[in-house]
Scaffold this active site. Structure first.
Site: not given
Length: 291
Positions: A246-247
């Site tokens: 993800c981030g």
């Protein structure tokens, strides 16, 4: 591959508010408020915890209980630091841990994954979190919990985490499916990254499955049969190992929890995620939607 889904109330993955209400006074239950917000929200998780939390909950500070030696955000803490912080919070061997957050399901799975990484399996996320608990009119308090030290032993499960070298190798040789939980525009490189200095796009060959797709409108997680269909519709071969990303390694844990719920055990989480991959100019980047 046959996948055996987890039951509705499973103390190793996810439990309902009804389950928690019936076990709230169990002597070996330890409840953790793991609320965490992205910086643009301007919300203070600790202040909100101090104002109202489920009775007996301790506050798990995701930023403080992390590896401060790393230049990446909230990387998993060293084993010794995790053990020290849990002992100080009165969490140890023999406890059933339930983690919740004040979004519904957002940051709590990251703490669930951290416990699993440390070899602790008696840990579950509260389905729907604090919002569902409060919407049902259940009790909250603003009192600090009574803490008693509890010894904790750990056995780190290294197969549940991947570093950048392992992810690059697996992606290049197609040894695993990398699944990215970010929003489609960020995955495609059409929206800027919230952290300055990062390139836009995604790990070559990865699939996109935004974490919000796995949740119902009330913030609870969808049923395992529906989750499995969502993974398959996203082009994810569940016969293969899966690496979630993800981030910065938070919402990737929502994917990991979902995989565990559907009975897919061969998964790991890329702790550095795009905060790391997007920083290195020598790593390849793809843009556009998944092929």
């Amino acid at each position: 591959m046959s996948l055996t889904p987890a039951p509705k109330d499973d103390p190793h993955t996810l439990v309902s508010t009804d389950w928690l209400a019936s076990h709230l006074k169990d002597p070996d239950l330890r409840l953790l408020d793991a609320s965490w917000f992205l910086p643009p929200s301007e919300r203070n998780a600790r202040a909100e915890y101090e104002a109202a939390h489920i009775p007996g909950a301790r506050f798990f500070d995701l930023e403080e209980i992390s590896d401060h030696r790393s230049n990446l955000p909230h990387m998993v803490p060293p084993v010794e630091k995790f053990m020290s912080r849990m002992r100080a919070m009165g969490v140890g061997d023999g406890h059933q841990v339930v983690v919740y957050d004040s979004t519904g399901i957002f940051s709590a799975p990251r703490i669930w994954w951290t416990f699993r990484l440390m070899g602790k399996n008696d840990v579950a996320v509260l389905d729907g979190g604090l919002p569902k608990w409060q919407a049902e009119g259940r009790e909250t308090e603003d009192l600090p919990p009574v803490i008693r030290d509890r010894h904790m032993t750990t056995q780190r499960q290294n197969h549940l985490v991947k570093d950048v070298t392992q992810v690059a190798h697996a992606a290049k040789l197609k040894q695993a499916v990398v699944v990215d939980a970010r929003a489609p525009a960020r995955f495609a490189g059409e929206a800027p990254e919230p952290r300055p200095g990062l390139r836009a796009g995604h790990i070559p060959g990865s699939r996109n499955l935004p974490w919000g797709n796995l949740l119902n409108q009330d913030g609870t997680m969808k049923d395992p049969a529906v989750l499995r269909m969502i993974f398959q519709e996203a082009g994810i071969d569940l016969a293969q190992p899966v690496i979630t990303s993800c981030g910065s390694g938070v919402s990737a844990a929502i994917l990991a929890l979902s995989l565990e719920r559907i009975g897919h055990r061969n998964w790991s989480l890329y702790d550095g995620s795009w905060a790391e991959w997007g920083m290195y100019e020598d790593l390849p980047v793809e843009t556009g939607p998944a092929a």
